[in-house]
Design a protein around this motif. Structure first.
Motif, PDB file in Angstrom:
ATOM      1  N   ALA A  57       1.026  -1.214  -0.490  1.00  0.00           N
ATOM      2  CA  ALA A  57       0.068  -0.287   0.137  1.00  0.00           C
ATOM      3  C   ALA A  57       0.634   1.275   0.122  1.00  0.00           C
ATOM      4  O   ALA A  57       0.372   2.571  -0.547  1.00  0.00           O
ATOM      5  N   ALA A  58       1.832   1.257   0.557  1.00  0.00           N
ATOM      6  CA  ALA A  58       2.833   2.835   0.680  1.00  0.00           C
ATOM      7  C   ALA A  58       3.317   2.641  -0.150  1.00  0.00           C
ATOM      8  O   ALA A  58       3.501   3.527  -0.507  1.00  0.00           O
ATOM      9  N   ALA A  59       3.889   1.457  -1.064  1.00  0.00           N
ATOM     10  CA  ALA A  59       4.900   1.057  -2.100  1.00  0.00           C
ATOM     11  C   ALA A  59       3.483   1.981  -3.442  1.00  0.00           C
ATOM     12  O   ALA A  59       4.313   2.525  -4.453  1.00  0.00           O
ATOM     13  N   ALA A  60       2.455   1.325  -3.591  1.00  0.00           N
ATOM     14  CA  ALA A  60       1.616   2.149  -4.359  1.00  0.00           C
ATOM     15  C   ALA A  60       1.505   3.264  -3.403  1.00  0.00           C
ATOM     16  O   ALA A  60       0.898   4.429  -5.127  1.00  0.00           O
ATOM     17  N   LEU A  61       0.823   3.758  -2.943  1.00  0.00           N
ATOM     18  CA  LEU A  61       0.809   5.019  -2.950  1.00  0.00           C
ATOM     19  C   LEU A  61       2.269   6.269  -3.437  1.00  0.00           C
ATOM     20  O   LEU A  61       2.047   7.821  -4.002  1.00  0.00           O
ATOM     21  N   VAL A  83      -6.517  18.005  16.010  1.00  0.00           N
ATOM     22  CA  VAL A  83      -5.855  17.778  16.305  1.00  0.00           C
ATOM     23  C   VAL A  83      -4.519  17.216  15.752  1.00  0.00           C
ATOM     24  O   VAL A  83      -5.175  16.952  14.258  1.00  0.00           O
ATOM     25  N   ASP A  84      -3.955  17.025  15.903  1.00  0.00           N
ATOM     26  CA  ASP A  84      -2.252  17.234  15.201  1.00  0.00           C
ATOM     27  C   ASP A  84      -2.032  15.187  14.322  1.00  0.00           C
ATOM     28  O   ASP A  84      -2.702  14.847  14.396  1.00  0.00           O
ATOM     29  N   ALA A  85      -1.052  15.313  14.305  1.00  0.00           N
ATOM     30  CA  ALA A  85      -0.719  13.860  13.043  1.00  0.00           C
ATOM     31  C   ALA A  85      -1.000  12.911  14.332  1.00  0.00           C
ATOM     32  O   ALA A  85      -0.952  12.220  13.923  1.00  0.00           O
ATOM     33  N   GLY A  86      -0.604  13.342  15.243  1.00  0.00           N
ATOM     34  CA  GLY A  86      -0.242  11.968  16.820  1.00  0.00           C
ATOM     35  C   GLY A  86       0.928  11.390  15.765  1.00  0.00           C
ATOM     36  O   GLY A  86       1.561  11.176  15.967  1.00  0.00           O
ATOM     37  N   GLU A  87       0.117   9.672  15.499  1.00  0.00           N
ATOM     38  CA  GLU A  87       1.103   9.069  15.589  1.00  0.00           C
ATOM     39  C   GLU A  87       0.675   8.523  13.770  1.00  0.00           C
ATOM     40  O   GLU A  87       2.157   7.537  13.763  1.00  0.00           O
ATOM     41  N   GLU A  88       0.198   9.258  13.442  1.00  0.00           N
ATOM     42  CA  GLU A  88       0.322   9.062  11.670  1.00  0.00           C
ATOM     43  C   GLU A  88       0.874   9.504  11.295  1.00  0.00           C
ATOM     44  O   GLU A  88       1.915  10.270  11.838  1.00  0.00           O
ATOM     45  N   ASN A  89       1.300   9.562  10.100  1.00  0.00           N
ATOM     46  CA  ASN A  89       3.294   9.710   9.403  1.00  0.00           C
ATOM     47  C   ASN A  89       2.183  10.483   8.820  1.00  0.00           C
ATOM     48  O   ASN A  89       2.046  10.302   7.448  1.00  0.00           O
ATOM     49  N   LEU A  90       1.876  12.180   9.106  1.00  0.00           N
ATOM     50  CA  LEU A  90       1.555  12.696   8.070  1.00  0.00           C
ATOM     51  C   LEU A  90       2.347  14.322   8.519  1.00  0.00           C
ATOM     52  O   LEU A  90       3.056  14.234   9.783  1.00  0.00           O
ATOM     53  N   ILE A  91       2.119  15.415   7.774  1.00  0.00           N
ATOM     54  CA  ILE A  91       3.182  17.036   8.112  1.00  0.00           C
ATOM     55  C   ILE A  91       1.528  17.645   7.498  1.00  0.00           C
ATOM     56  O   ILE A  91       1.250  17.233   7.070  1.00  0.00           O
ATOM     57  N   PRO A 148       3.330  12.273   3.830  1.00  0.00           N
ATOM     58  CA  PRO A 148       4.463  13.335   3.213  1.00  0.00           C
ATOM     59  C   PRO A 148       4.485  12.598   1.837  1.00  0.00           C
ATOM     60  O   PRO A 148       5.516  13.456   1.129  1.00  0.00           O
ATOM     61  N   ASP A 149       3.905  11.780   1.361  1.00  0.00           N
ATOM     62  CA  ASP A 149       4.104  11.392  -0.116  1.00  0.00           C
ATOM     63  C   ASP A 149       3.765  11.918  -1.014  1.00  0.00           C
ATOM     64  O   ASP A 149       3.534  12.105  -2.689  1.00  0.00           O
ATOM     65  N   LEU A 150       2.750  13.022  -0.467  1.00  0.00           N
ATOM     66  CA  LEU A 150       1.535  13.874  -1.323  1.00  0.00           C
ATOM     67  C   LEU A 150       1.319  15.300  -1.196  1.00  0.00           C
ATOM     68  O   LEU A 150       1.047  15.536  -2.746  1.00  0.00           O
ATOM     69  N   VAL A 151       2.901  15.562   0.111  1.00  0.00           N
ATOM     70  CA  VAL A 151       2.404  17.191  -0.301  1.00  0.00           C
ATOM     71  C   VAL A 151       3.182  17.521  -1.078  1.00  0.00           C
ATOM     72  O   VAL A 151       2.850  18.927  -2.151  1.00  0.00           O
ATOM     73  N   ALA A 200      -1.775  19.309  -7.291  1.00  0.00           N
ATOM     74  CA  ALA A 200      -3.295  19.453  -7.094  1.00  0.00           C
ATOM     75  C   ALA A 200      -3.404  19.134  -5.425  1.00  0.00           C
ATOM     76  O   ALA A 200      -4.095  19.974  -4.706  1.00  0.00           O
ATOM     77  N   VAL A 201      -2.712  18.582  -4.810  1.00  0.00           N
ATOM     78  CA  VAL A 201      -2.069  18.269  -3.224  1.00  0.00           C
ATOM     79  C   VAL A 201      -1.504  19.639  -2.555  1.00  0.00           C
ATOM     80  O   VAL A 201      -2.194  20.279  -2.144  1.00  0.00           O
ATOM     81  N   ARG A 202      -0.593  20.540  -3.154  1.00  0.00           N
ATOM     82  CA  ARG A 202      -0.130  21.665  -2.741  1.00  0.00           C
ATOM     83  C   ARG A 202      -1.476  22.556  -3.423  1.00  0.00           C
ATOM     84  O   ARG A 202      -1.707  23.511  -2.158  1.00  0.00           O
ATOM     85  N   ALA A 203      -1.897  22.530  -4.317  1.00  0.00           N
ATOM     86  CA  ALA A 203      -2.690  24.065  -4.141  1.00  0.00           C
ATOM     87  C   ALA A 203      -4.161  23.584  -4.132  1.00  0.00           C
ATOM     88  O   ALA A 203      -4.281  24.534  -2.937  1.00  0.00           O
ATOM     89  N   VAL A 204      -4.617  22.554  -3.623  1.00  0.00           N
ATOM     90  CA  VAL A 204      -5.642  22.302  -2.172  1.00  0.00           C
ATOM     91  C   VAL A 204      -5.296  23.238  -0.229  1.00  0.00           C
ATOM     92  O   VAL A 204      -5.632  23.889   0.018  1.00  0.00           O
ATOM     93  N   ILE A 205      -4.681  21.868  -0.491  1.00  0.00           N
ATOM     94  CA  ILE A 205      -3.443  22.937   0.887  1.00  0.00           C
ATOM     95  C   ILE A 205      -3.393  24.828   0.759  1.00  0.00           C
ATOM     96  O   ILE A 205      -3.323  24.872   1.435  1.00  0.00           O
TER      97      ILE A 205
END
Length: 295
Positions: free
Chosen positions: A72-76, A145-153, A267-270, A274-279
């Motif tokens: 799943a991570a590789a597909a992302l 809430v912030d990222a917590g334990e998820e791998n998000l930025i 982090p693999d999407l930022v 398109a994602v940058r535009a929405v953010i």
């Protein structure tokens, strides 16, 4: 190996049921069952066993889950790499946002963004909230809430204020509470869905504990309707309450709660245009509306 079968396997493993996986993937219950059976046949082993609390992974299932999540991570990453080959913002972006913020704040501002980004298909996800980026339910999440334990930025982009509101009809001839010990004799509309509004539900219950609880509602929309009908006093996001002239805010300088608003992505999407535009769009909206959001 068919990735769709692996995706179904991960959904069943996380929800512990065929029905839960079907709802998450938006496919039929029988399709989930067939996918699991086909994967087990390919691998030549049982991946799930029934238990009292749903489907549990067998020892082979637990080992396979590690490989499936790596897939799943590789597909992302592959999807991100393929989409980032051009600079033009295009593609589907799934934004997870609370229903109240979506309806009362973001939707009225979306017109110019959609006109300027004709190649972006924006999906607004209000349920489940907050959606999981790790499970690909969303690409970007706006939540308190912030990222917590998820791998998000990401970062904090603002604060959301909440106050107590009542209809002008309810307030007519009554002294609205200014302090916590003045709630006696007042009708209170509380939160029914305390799981998704845990902080606000606790805050509301503490402040209004001397009042009379007449009903609980599972959505801000229902709480708003109840307050406007004169049924009692309830906690509302200030940006919602301020939009209705038939409502008055109770003790506006005292009874308020503030929640941080975090805008997060995988982090693999930022770096996707398109994602940058929405953010960037959501961040700019929050900056421009910071006073309104705070209340």
């Amino acid at each position: 190996m068919d990735w769709e079968l692996c995706k179904t396997f991960v959904a069943v493993a996380e929800t512990r049921s065929l029905a839960g996986a079907a709802r998450r993937l938006r496919i039929s219950h029988p399709t989930v069952g067939r996918n699991v059976a086909a994967l087990e046949q390919q691998l030549g082993t049982r991946l799930f066993a029934r238990s009292n609390d749903g489907l549990s992974l067998t020892s082979h299932g637990r080992k396979f889950r590690e490989h499936a999540e790596a897939m799943a991570a590789a597909a992302l990453r592959a999807e991100a790499a393929a989409s980032a080959t051009g600079e033009q913002a295009r593609g589907v972006v799934k934004l997870s946002i609370g229903a109240t913020l979506a309806a009362h704040w973001l939707m009225p501002r979306l017109g110019p963004f959609l006109r300027d980004h004709a190649n972006i298909q924006l999906e607004i996800i209000t349920h489940p909230f907050p959606a999981s980026v790790r499970r690909r339910e969303a690409d970007v999440v706006l939540r308190p809430v912030d990222a917590g334990e998820e791998n998000l930025i990401g970062r904090k982009i603002g604060r959301l204020g909440t106050g107590f509101y009542a209809s002008r009809d309810y307030a007519a001839g009554r002294k609205l509470p200014e302090r916590r010990d003045e709630w006696r004799g007042h009708h209170v509309i509380g939160f029914a869905d305390q799981a998704s509004n845990a902080h606000l539900a606790r805050w509301s219950d503490v402040i209004t504990r001397q009042g009379t609880l007449v009903m609980r509602c599972s959505s801000q929309g229902d709480m708003l309707a109840a307050a406007r009908a004169g049924l009692g006093i309830c906690a509302l996001s200030c940006l919602v309450g301020a939009d209705y002239p038939d409502l008055v805010r109770v003790a506006p300088q005292k009874l308020s709660s503030l929640s941080d608003l975090w805008l997060l992505a995988h982090p693999d999407l930022v770096e996707l245009p398109a994602v940058r535009a929405v953010i960037g769009f959501v961040t700019d909206c929050a900056r421009e509306d910071r006073v309104r959001l705070r209340g």
